[in-house]
Scaffold this motif. Structure first.
Motif, PDB file in Angstrom:
ATOM      1  N   TRP A 138       0.837  -1.211   0.000  1.00 16.18           N
ATOM      2  CA  TRP A 138       0.000   0.000   0.000  1.00 16.18           C
ATOM      3  C   TRP A 138       0.866   1.251   0.000  1.00 16.18           C
ATOM      4  CZ3 TRP A 138      -0.338   3.929   3.665  1.00 16.18           C
ATOM      5  CH2 TRP A 138      -1.308   4.911   3.390  1.00 16.18           C
ATOM      6  N   ILE A 139       1.915   1.274   0.818  1.00 18.22           N
ATOM      7  CA  ILE A 139       2.794   2.443   0.838  1.00 18.22           C
ATOM      8  C   ILE A 139       3.425   2.648  -0.535  1.00 18.22           C
ATOM      9  CG2 ILE A 139       4.950   3.394   1.779  1.00 18.22           C
ATOM     10  CD1 ILE A 139       4.225   2.217   4.472  1.00 18.22           C
ATOM     11  N   GLU A 140       3.844   1.567  -1.170  1.00 17.54           N
ATOM     12  CA  GLU A 140       4.441   1.699  -2.502  1.00 17.54           C
ATOM     13  C   GLU A 140       3.420   2.207  -3.509  1.00 17.54           C
ATOM     14  OE1 GLU A 140       8.052   1.638  -4.549  1.00 17.54           O
ATOM     15  OE2 GLU A 140       7.612   1.252  -2.423  1.00 17.54           O
ATOM     16  N   GLY A 141       2.168   1.778  -3.363  1.00 21.40           N
ATOM     17  CA  GLY A 141       1.104   2.293  -4.221  1.00 21.40           C
ATOM     18  C   GLY A 141       0.909   3.788  -4.051  1.00 21.40           C
ATOM     19  N   VAL A 142       0.993   4.265  -2.809  1.00 15.28           N
ATOM     20  CA  VAL A 142       0.895   5.710  -2.544  1.00 15.28           C
ATOM     21  C   VAL A 142       2.061   6.447  -3.196  1.00 15.28           C
ATOM     22  CG1 VAL A 142       0.954   7.470  -0.741  1.00 15.28           C
ATOM     23  CG2 VAL A 142      -0.446   5.426  -0.427  1.00 15.28           C
ATOM     24  N   SER A 202      12.405   3.982  -0.340  1.00 23.23           N
ATOM     25  CA  SER A 202      11.940   2.668  -0.775  1.00 23.23           C
ATOM     26  C   SER A 202      13.130   1.846  -1.241  1.00 23.23           C
ATOM     27  CB  SER A 202      10.922   2.812  -1.911  1.00 23.23           C
ATOM     28  OG  SER A 202      10.236   1.607  -2.131  1.00 23.23           O
ATOM     29  N   ALA A 203      13.104   0.533  -0.959  1.00 19.34           N
ATOM     30  CA  ALA A 203      14.244  -0.308  -1.323  1.00 19.34           C
ATOM     31  C   ALA A 203      13.812  -1.770  -1.430  1.00 19.34           C
ATOM     32  CB  ALA A 203      15.356  -0.183  -0.285  1.00 19.34           C
ATOM     33  N   THR A 204      14.550  -2.527  -2.258  1.00 17.40           N
ATOM     34  CA  THR A 204      14.380  -3.972  -2.375  1.00 17.40           C
ATOM     35  C   THR A 204      15.723  -4.650  -2.151  1.00 17.40           C
ATOM     36  OG1 THR A 204      12.542  -3.804  -3.952  1.00 17.40           O
ATOM     37  CG2 THR A 204      13.751  -5.888  -3.908  1.00 17.40           C
ATOM     38  N   HIS A 247      17.017   2.477   9.730  1.00 19.72           N
ATOM     39  CA  HIS A 247      17.827   3.379   8.905  1.00 19.72           C
ATOM     40  C   HIS A 247      17.006   3.961   7.754  1.00 19.72           C
ATOM     41  CE1 HIS A 247      21.704   2.724  10.860  1.00 19.72           C
ATOM     42  NE2 HIS A 247      21.348   1.458  10.991  1.00 19.72           N
ATOM     43  N   ALA A 248      16.109   3.161   7.175  1.00 24.04           N
ATOM     44  CA  ALA A 248      15.239   3.680   6.115  1.00 24.04           C
ATOM     45  C   ALA A 248      14.330   4.774   6.662  1.00 24.04           C
ATOM     46  CB  ALA A 248      14.403   2.544   5.524  1.00 24.04           C
ATOM     47  N   MET A 249      13.816   4.565   7.866  1.00 20.30           N
ATOM     48  CA  MET A 249      12.966   5.574   8.503  1.00 20.30           C
ATOM     49  C   MET A 249      13.759   6.849   8.776  1.00 20.30           C
ATOM     50  SD  MET A 249      11.014   2.941  11.095  1.00 20.30           S
ATOM     51  CE  MET A 249      10.161   4.186  12.057  1.00 20.30           C
ATOM     52  N   LYS A 250      14.995   6.687   9.236  1.00 17.13           N
ATOM     53  CA  LYS A 250      15.842   7.854   9.508  1.00 17.13           C
ATOM     54  C   LYS A 250      16.140   8.626   8.221  1.00 17.13           C
ATOM     55  CE  LYS A 250      20.098   9.371  11.822  1.00 17.13           C
ATOM     56  NZ  LYS A 250      20.493  10.353  10.792  1.00 17.13           N
ATOM     57  N   ASN A 251      16.499   7.918   7.161  1.00 23.72           N
ATOM     58  CA  ASN A 251      16.766   8.581   5.877  1.00 23.72           C
ATOM     59  C   ASN A 251      15.549   9.361   5.410  1.00 23.72           C
ATOM     60  OD1 ASN A 251      19.313   7.466   5.837  1.00 23.72           O
ATOM     61  ND2 ASN A 251      18.772   5.795   4.442  1.00 23.72           N
ATOM     62  N   CYS A 252      14.391   8.748   5.572  1.00 28.45           N
ATOM     63  CA  CYS A 252      13.140   9.378   5.141  1.00 28.45           C
ATOM     64  C   CYS A 252      12.848  10.638   5.955  1.00 28.45           C
ATOM     65  CB  CYS A 252      12.005   8.369   5.284  1.00 28.45           C
ATOM     66  SG  CYS A 252      10.416   8.947   4.660  1.00 28.45           S
ATOM     67  N   LEU A 253      13.003  10.545   7.261  1.00 30.59           N
ATOM     68  CA  LEU A 253      12.745  11.712   8.111  1.00 30.59           C
ATOM     69  C   LEU A 253      13.759  12.814   7.845  1.00 30.59           C
ATOM     70  CD1 LEU A 253      11.163  13.064  10.400  1.00 30.59           C
ATOM     71  CD2 LEU A 253      12.714  11.933  12.023  1.00 30.59           C
ATOM     72  N   ASP A 254      15.026  12.446   7.716  1.00 30.95           N
ATOM     73  CA  ASP A 254      16.072  13.451   7.493  1.00 30.95           C
ATOM     74  C   ASP A 254      15.841  14.213   6.188  1.00 30.95           C
ATOM     75  OD1 ASP A 254      17.221  12.658   9.849  1.00 30.95           O
ATOM     76  OD2 ASP A 254      18.879  11.543   8.927  1.00 30.95           O
ATOM     77  N   LYS A 255      15.389  13.521   5.156  1.00 31.27           N
ATOM     78  CA  LYS A 255      15.121  14.179   3.866  1.00 31.27           C
ATOM     79  C   LYS A 255      13.978  15.178   3.966  1.00 31.27           C
ATOM     80  CE  LYS A 255      14.865  10.353   1.337  1.00 31.27           C
ATOM     81  NZ  LYS A 255      14.707   9.468   0.161  1.00 31.27           N
ATOM     82  N   SER A 256      13.091  14.972   4.937  1.00 30.92           N
ATOM     83  CA  SER A 256      11.945  15.870   5.074  1.00 30.92           C
ATOM     84  C   SER A 256      12.329  17.206   5.700  1.00 30.92           C
ATOM     85  CB  SER A 256      10.863  15.209   5.937  1.00 30.92           C
ATOM     86  OG  SER A 256      11.224  15.232   7.310  1.00 30.92           O
ATOM     87  N   GLY A 257      13.468  17.237   6.398  1.00 26.00           N
ATOM     88  CA  GLY A 257      13.882  18.461   7.079  1.00 26.00           C
ATOM     89  C   GLY A 257      13.330  18.587   8.481  1.00 26.00           C
ATOM     90  N   TYR A 258      12.518  17.615   8.915  1.00 23.74           N
ATOM     91  CA  TYR A 258      11.962  17.660  10.266  1.00 23.74           C
ATOM     92  C   TYR A 258      12.840  16.882  11.230  1.00 23.74           C
ATOM     93  CZ  TYR A 258       7.655  20.024   8.963  1.00 23.74           C
ATOM     94  OH  TYR A 258       6.746  20.964   8.545  1.00 23.74           O
ATOM     95  N   ASP A 259      12.692  17.202  12.515  1.00 24.75           N
ATOM     96  CA  ASP A 259      13.478  16.571  13.568  1.00 24.75           C
ATOM     97  C   ASP A 259      12.691  15.414  14.182  1.00 24.75           C
ATOM     98  OD1 ASP A 259      15.971  16.954  15.387  1.00 24.75           O
ATOM     99  OD2 ASP A 259      14.297  16.734  16.811  1.00 24.75           O
TER     100      ASP A 259
END
Length: 352
Positions: A138-142, A202-204, A247-259
């Motif tokens: 579902w997330i990938e569909g979004v 996203s990663a495989t 680490h994927a969650m951290k990369n995602c959050l860091d790219k957003s600019g939020y803490d």
């Protein structure tokens, strides 16, 4: 421009299957031998690890596309839109329509096409297709809807996650107690108000990890060896998830600019309570922080693991006030995250 969710719906089957309903099962190991413990002990350990007390199974007359259509109609109603304005229907599942009592998966036509038919959407420019991406589907569909809308290919998309895992489990495998059925759906469209998707990852991983989840024969050697069931290497998946998802969650959050201090909720795939808690704890540890007690809403205790349906169902339960002591407020920063067959991982930083 970002894209945001403007409506959501879900279908939670009415049939409750409690842990004690498995007392009479014959659980075996991979060699077809008894596990050496009473079912009471096996079920008790299962509950302590996964957090699951009960799960939901779809009613006998319903298929995956049926419950997907119900959730989709709920999302359309919630968004208060004309279904004819939907440009894409993206349906994430893994096993197609498996009718009760049958052994074959039915995927022709696609489940998305079937949902379009059930919704009676006439517009031929509403494109309907399926994606197979394991539990993160579902997330990938979004994320695909995000690309379509940002590129100008679409203005509005319906993204669904639906599954009837109860029909592809081996009754002799104790892991069968994990799985459940359900459907969640969302309507997404573009927005200029600063809300919606802020960043994604996203990663495989498909070297040693490709077959951590697979289709295999029953542990009961007397069963037809050509009939296959969902199987997994649970320990390997657990270790993989704890190594890579934070680490994927951290990369995602860091790219957003939020803490990390800005994150109000983490809506993570509900696969195993202990694993999810460990993932979130490791994620916060990457920032030398400790998560608050209510940052990770849980539905697994009563709904089990419904694969692609868990995250959109969790979201819908939250925004409709159906999760006790859990809510979302405008401006809240949310993390969506999932891990599953592939092995696939993805995450979204989202402003509600």
């Amino acid at each position: 421009m970002n894209i945001k969710i403007i409506g959501s719906g879900s279908y939670i089957p009415k049939l409750k299957v409690k842990n004690e309903d498995f007392i009479g099962y014959e659980f075996l190991n991979e060699e077809g031998q008894p596990l050496g413990h009473s079912n009471e002990t096996i079920i008790g350990k299962f509950k302590n690890i996964t957090g699951i007390a009960e799960r939901r199974y779809a009613e006998d007359h319903l298929t995956t596309s049926d419950i997907a259509a119900i959730a989709a109609q709920g999302a359309i109603d919630s968004a208060n839109i004309d279904a004819e304005t939907i440009d894409y229907i993206i349906l994430a599942h893994n096993f197609g329509d498996v009718k009760k009592g049958t052994i074959q998966s039915d995927t022709v036509p696609s489940l998305a096409t079937r949902v379009k038919n059930k919704l009676q959407i006439k517009n031929p420019r509403c494109v309907a297709y399926d994606i197979l991406f394991g539990c993160p589907g579902w997330i990938e569909g979004v994320l695909q809807a995000n690309a379509f809308i940002k590129s100008g290919m679409a203005k509005r998309c319906l993204v669904i996650g639906a599954e009837t895992l109860s029909r592809v489990v081996d009754p002799h495998d104790r892991d069968s107690m994990i799985y459940s059925d359900g459907a969640g759906a969302t309507i997404v469209e573009g927005t200029m108000d600063g809300s919606g998707i802020l960043a994604h990852e996203s990663a495989t991983y498909a070297m040693e990890e490709a077959a951590f989840l697979f289709f295999g024969s029953s542990y009961n050697t007397q069963h037809d060896r050509d009939v296959k069931y969902i199987k997994m290497h649970g320990r390997k998946i657990y270790e993989f998830a704890l190594t890579h998802v934070p680490h994927a969650m951290k990369n995602c959050l860091d790219k957003s600019g939020y803490d990390i201090s800005d994150v109000k909720k983490i809506l993570i795939h509900q696969a195993n309570e202990k694993m999810d808690e460990a993932i979130v704890n490791r994620f916060y540890k990457l920032y030398d922080k400790v998560p608050s007690k209510d940052v990770m809403p849980m539905s697994i205790h009563r709904l089990g693991n419904s694969s692609v349906a868990t995250v959109p169902t969790l979201y819908n339960l939250m925004v409709t006030g159906q999760l006790e002591n859990q809510s979302l407020n405008p401006g809240d920063i949310i993390l969506f995250a999932s891990v599953g067959a592939g092995m696939n991982i993805n995450a979204i930083t989202y402003k509600y």
